[in-house]
Enzyme design. Structure first.
Site, PDB file in Angstrom:
ATOM      1  N   GLU A  86      21.157  -5.415   7.656  1.00 16.95           N
ATOM      2  CA  GLU A  86      19.801  -5.451   8.205  1.00 16.95           C
ATOM      3  C   GLU A  86      19.779  -6.270   9.493  1.00 16.95           C
ATOM      4  O   GLU A  86      20.354  -7.357   9.568  1.00 16.95           O
ATOM      5  CB  GLU A  86      18.830  -6.099   7.209  1.00 16.95           C
ATOM      6  CG  GLU A  86      18.743  -5.411   5.866  1.00 16.95           C
ATOM      7  CD  GLU A  86      17.933  -4.130   5.898  1.00 16.95           C
ATOM      8  OE1 GLU A  86      16.897  -4.100   6.598  1.00 16.95           O
ATOM      9  OE2 GLU A  86      18.333  -3.173   5.211  1.00 16.95           O
ATOM     10  N   GLU A  98      20.960 -10.242  -5.024  1.00 17.91           N
ATOM     11  CA  GLU A  98      20.860 -10.883  -3.704  1.00 17.91           C
ATOM     12  C   GLU A  98      19.456 -10.680  -3.137  1.00 17.91           C
ATOM     13  O   GLU A  98      18.735  -9.766  -3.572  1.00 17.91           O
ATOM     14  CB  GLU A  98      21.901 -10.282  -2.754  1.00 17.91           C
ATOM     15  CG  GLU A  98      21.647  -8.817  -2.459  1.00 17.91           C
ATOM     16  CD  GLU A  98      22.854  -8.100  -1.876  1.00 17.91           C
ATOM     17  OE1 GLU A  98      22.783  -7.773  -0.687  1.00 17.91           O
ATOM     18  OE2 GLU A  98      23.844  -7.870  -2.614  1.00 17.91           O
ATOM     19  N   CYS A 118     -10.584 -10.316  31.835  1.00 20.18           N
ATOM     20  CA  CYS A 118     -10.820 -10.162  33.275  1.00 20.18           C
ATOM     21  C   CYS A 118     -12.266  -9.858  33.635  1.00 20.18           C
ATOM     22  O   CYS A 118     -12.622  -9.890  34.813  1.00 20.18           O
ATOM     23  CB  CYS A 118      -9.910  -9.070  33.847  1.00 20.18           C
ATOM     24  SG  CYS A 118     -10.326  -7.404  33.274  1.00 20.18           S
ATOM     25  N   GLU A 155       0.835  -1.207   0.000  1.00 19.63           N
ATOM     26  CA  GLU A 155       0.000   0.000   0.000  1.00 19.63           C
ATOM     27  C   GLU A 155       0.868   1.254   0.000  1.00 19.63           C
ATOM     28  O   GLU A 155       0.567   2.235  -0.687  1.00 19.63           O
ATOM     29  CB  GLU A 155      -0.929  -0.020   1.217  1.00 19.63           C
ATOM     30  CG  GLU A 155      -2.004  -1.093   1.146  1.00 19.63           C
ATOM     31  CD  GLU A 155      -2.761  -1.237   2.450  1.00 19.63           C
ATOM     32  OE1 GLU A 155      -3.997  -1.166   2.423  1.00 19.63           O
ATOM     33  OE2 GLU A 155      -2.119  -1.423   3.494  1.00 19.63           O
ATOM     34  N   LYS A 165      16.437  -9.381  -0.897  1.00 22.16           N
ATOM     35  CA  LYS A 165      16.175  -8.143  -0.156  1.00 22.16           C
ATOM     36  C   LYS A 165      15.630  -8.516   1.223  1.00 22.16           C
ATOM     37  O   LYS A 165      14.512  -9.003   1.343  1.00 22.16           O
ATOM     38  CB  LYS A 165      15.170  -7.266  -0.900  1.00 22.16           C
ATOM     39  CG  LYS A 165      14.850  -5.959  -0.192  1.00 22.16           C
ATOM     40  CD  LYS A 165      13.822  -5.158  -0.971  1.00 22.16           C
ATOM     41  CE  LYS A 165      13.469  -3.873  -0.227  1.00 22.16           C
ATOM     42  NZ  LYS A 165      12.776  -4.156   1.050  1.00 22.16           N
ATOM     43  N   SER A 194      18.805   5.175   0.904  1.00 20.58           N
ATOM     44  CA  SER A 194      17.862   4.105   0.621  1.00 20.58           C
ATOM     45  C   SER A 194      18.164   3.561  -0.776  1.00 20.58           C
ATOM     46  O   SER A 194      19.128   3.976  -1.419  1.00 20.58           O
ATOM     47  CB  SER A 194      16.436   4.649   0.703  1.00 20.58           C
ATOM     48  OG  SER A 194      15.505   3.631   0.529  1.00 20.58           O
TER      49      SER A 194
END
EC number: 6.5.1.2
Length: 794
Positions: free
Chosen positions: A219, A160, A460, A75, A162, A122
């Site tokens: 990452e 490679e 509860c 999105e 992502k 980026s």
């Protein structure tokens, strides 16, 4: 971009300084959301561009800073692509602060900031459109663009997976980990070194022969198996599952307590290079070999190709393999292999020109929604979850999907029995996209959380409430078992009872061991129970220890004598923060008086009377019409209205006399910070079973917190030297932020978190660039710590 590529290939390279100067600073995009652009504001394209920029900035803030995305990657990508196309079609509306020119979000205030040695950019996305007439069209366009720029048909590239994780930069100097930082805005990121040191796959030292300066980009992620296990544990505990590993990773990495990070199974894989001093790296193969020599975990597999067709094949291979990888991936990253060529092509303000991320389309399938169950989160928020007919999606069988909240259910008109389209785009719990209305059963009824739960918490049985202007229903029970960990952690926090040695990891261990199901159970703990508490695993136990146990029990003993406002904060009652708690302490001598407060009762009753009086006002259009049509008697309406007004006068007279209530024409305002909403929340809490249980337990423990600021006469609180002034605090000061917030409050001022035109002063220490910039832009005075002390006469 083509012209730039051709000129760069011919040797015309922009300087690094020029690249940096075009990159926006943290927070600029959000602050400039209303910047005027040339063109007609009534033009549909102009309006749509402004809307898309505003929405993308909002979603950037949610994703990068709060780790709470509202929409899926697919999105977001759709909004981003639409904006890019509109900006290309309308260059007159160009804006250097557009989200298409930015990298990410601003650094968080809770961490120190680190300026990246090399900007952390980026990567531009290219997409495989679902059911596109020409397959891999954008991939071919990217490859041909590189070919034209380099004047060669075959361009050697690496391909490679992502990784769907959180971007991280790790700096090694002389073989030792120096620091680790998040991407932030690309120039400045959050210093998460302490947290990253707890990640087992990150080496703290490198072997002999490692480059003296090595900044590795990669990452952080949570492996799929570990993530599934974490969600199973949360499900068994009645806690809502995390939406996906990336959300769990981002939230974990931004914890201020490294012990909480160490308890989560994070991992790291490298894929890029920042600052570097060492042997020449001619191409991608040299880079990967260097990382392996250094013992740094690498992203794999990596394919090396030199033609469009072989590159396409590598992408297809990764698509087939991705569901077997131990982490989430939604695409393939394509990079020019040659280091020299990368340097020649350079980068825009946002992304390198020599790389692109090929995004696979999210998988979608229809299935039947069998039921909707309501889960109670650790903060008391009720989340509706769709139970689905199991369906194979993106390599795994899925049977549940979060529906987020009642507003989302209403917007999509989701009903039990519906056939729904679900999507899994990096989401472990898939998203329900829409309902197939043509397959809706005739007996399907609209779904209501309030109706389904009968207004009671599923965990509860206490009442649920929804704050005005909020979308979430919430359990108000301080002792709700589903909220045990959060309740205990908040109870022990610095602003509450300040039990420093009990954080969320200890609270989790107390709950899972059965020693404490609510915060008040802490007062029943024995020294040996606490000392032997296992904070590790059965395989690798880690005792809390006698020293920590004694420290915690001493703090709990000290908490018995803390002032009333600290206890009111500790209960976590909705809308009762530090300001309201202080006002309650000013107007009540102890906790028992708050629990049975005539003042709170009268605030709530006054609100009811004012509402009834407005409805019975004989001068309203509705009442005049009803009288004219004979549906109401004019005398009866007048009489009832008069009765209500007289009751209002009787109720308000003593408060008007003391100044705790002020009247402006027909409206009332309160001389304290206790408004109607807070009063209702307090009354609801103390009238509930949970509130009664809390008071009973405290009575048995002999605890009745006393006010240290009670004014029996209910006189107006004297104005201090900062009365009427609003402050925002930023940067690093000589004391913690809450120290200055308390100083401001004690002198009659107010501290808030956001700069606006109504802000009186920005108290600024070292750092805090974005807030300082905004203050100067709005004309808000920026004062130093020394200036602040002068203001309060210190």
């Amino acid at each position: 971009m083509e012209e730039d590529l051709f000129s760069l290939a011919a040797g015309k390279q922009p300087s690094q300084q020029a690249t940096n100067e075009t990159a926006p600073r943290a927070g600029e995009a959000r602050e400039n959301a209303g910047t005027d652009h040339p063109g007609n504001a009534e033009d549909p394209a102009h309006r749509r561009i402004d809307y898309l920029r505003s929405e993308l900035r909002r979603h950037n803030r949610l994703y990068y800073e709060q780790a709470e995305p509202e929409i899926s990657d697919a999105e977001y990508d759709a909004l981003f692509l639409e904006l890019e196309k509109l900006e290309k079609a309308h260059p007159e509306l160009s804006d250097p602060d557009s989200p298409t020119r930015r990298v990410g979000g601003a650094p968080l205030q809770g961490f120190n900031q680190i300026r990246h040695a090399v900007p952390m950019l980026s990567i531009d996305d290219i997409f495989e459109q679902r059911d596109a007439p020409v397959p891999d069209e954008e991939l071919a366009e990217f490859y041909h663009k590189l070919s034209r720029a380099l004047q060669t048909e075959n361009v050697p590239v690496s391909v490679e997976p992502k990784i769907d994780g959180v971007a991280l930069s790790i700096m090694y100097r002389n073989g030792k980990l120096a620091y680790a930082a998040t991407r932030g805005d690309g120039d400045v990121g959050d210093d998460v070194t302490a947290n990253v040191r707890t990640i087992r796959s990150v080496p703290l030292t490198l072997p002999p022969g490692a480059p003296p300066v090595l900044e590795v980009r990669g990452e952080v992620f949570m492996p799929n198996e570990a993530f599934a296990k974490l969600n199973e544990e949360r499900d068994a505990d009645g806690l809502p599952a995390f939406a996906n590993p990336r959300n769990a990773t981002a939230g974990t990495l931004k914890q201020l307590d490294p012990r909480q990070v160490a308890a989560r199974p994070l991992a790291f894989l490298a894929h890029g290079l920042g600052a570097y001093e060492g042997p020449e790296l001619r191409d991608a193969k040299d880079f990967w070999n260097m990382l392996r020599h250094c013992g740094i975990p690498c992203n794999e597999p990596v394919y090396y190709t030199d033609s469009l067709e072989s590159t396409r094949q590598a992408v297809r291979d990764i698509d087939r393999l991705r569901h077997t990888l131990p982490y989430g991936t939604d695409g393939a990253v394509i990079k020019i292999s040659s280091t020299a060529t990368r340097e020649a092509l350079g980068a825009t303000a946002r992304a390198p020109r020599w790389a692109a991320a090929y995004k696979f389309p999210p998988e979608q399938k229809e299935t039947t929604l069998l039921n909707i169950v309501v889960q109670v989160g650790r903060t008391g928020v009720l989340t509706p979850v769709a139970e689905l007919q199991p369906v194979l999606l993106s390599g795994s069988t899925v049977a549940r999907a979060t529906l987020h909240n009642q507003d989302e259910i209403d917007r999509k008109d989701v009903r039990i029995g519906d056939t729904v389209l679900v999507e899994k785009a990096g989401e472990i719990i898939p998203a329900v996209l829409k309902v197939n209305l043509s397959k809706r059963p005739q007996d399907a009824r609209p779904y209501s959380i309030l109706e389904a739960t009968k207004g009671l918490c599923p965990a509860c049985g206490n009442p649920i409430m929804k704050e005005e202007g909020k979308v979430a229903w919430r359990c108000t029970n301080f002792t709700c078992p589903a909220q045990a960990v959060t309740g205990i952690t908040h109870f022990c926090s610095r602003s509450a009872l300040d039990v420093e040695s009990i954080g969320s990891s200890v609270a989790e261990a107390l709950r899972s061991s059965g020693l404490a199901s609510s915060a008040l159970d802490l007062f029943s703990l024995m020294p040996d129970q606490l000392a032997n508490l296992n904070l590790g695993t059965p395989e690798e136990p880690r005792r809390y220890g006698e020293k920590n146990a004694r420290k915690a029990l001493d703090a709990l003993q000290n908490a018995r004598g803390l002032p009333l406002e600290r206890w009111l904060i500790a209960f976590g009652i909705p809308l009762v923060g530090e300001v309201v708690a202080k006002a309650l302490a000013d107007t009540h001598p102890d906790l028992k008086h708050v629990a049975d407060s005539p003042y709170l009762r009268d605030i709530v009753r006054l609100d009811e009377l004012v509402e009834q009086a407005a409805k019975t006002n004989p001068n309203t259009r509705e009442n005049k019409k009803a009288v004219k049509e004979g549906a109401l008697s004019a005398e009866a309406v007048q009489e009832r209205h008069q009765e209500l007004m007289e009751e209002i006068d009787r109720l308000t007279a003593p408060y008007l006399a003391t100044g705790y209530l002020r009247k402006n024409t027909a409206k009332f305002s309160y001389g304290s910070e206790i408004g109607v909403a807070a009063a209702k929340s307090l009354r609801s809490f103390f009238a509930s079973a949970a509130g009664n249980h809390t008071m009973d337990v405290l009575h048995r423990l002999g605890i009745n917190p006393q006010s240290q600021s009670y004014r029996a006469s209910l006189l107006e609180i004297p104005a201090g030297s900062l009365s009427g002034k609003t402050f925002v605090i930023t940067g690093t000061l000589s004391h913690p932020r809450d120290y200055f917030e308390q100083l401001i409050a004690s002198h009659g001022g107010k501290a808030t978190g956001a700069i606006s035109k109504s802000t009186s002063c920005l108290l600024a220490g070292n750092g805090g660039g974005s807030k300082r910039d905004k203050a100067l832009k709005l004309g808000v005075p920026v004062i130093s710590e020394e200036d602040f002390y002068k203001m309060i006469g210190n």
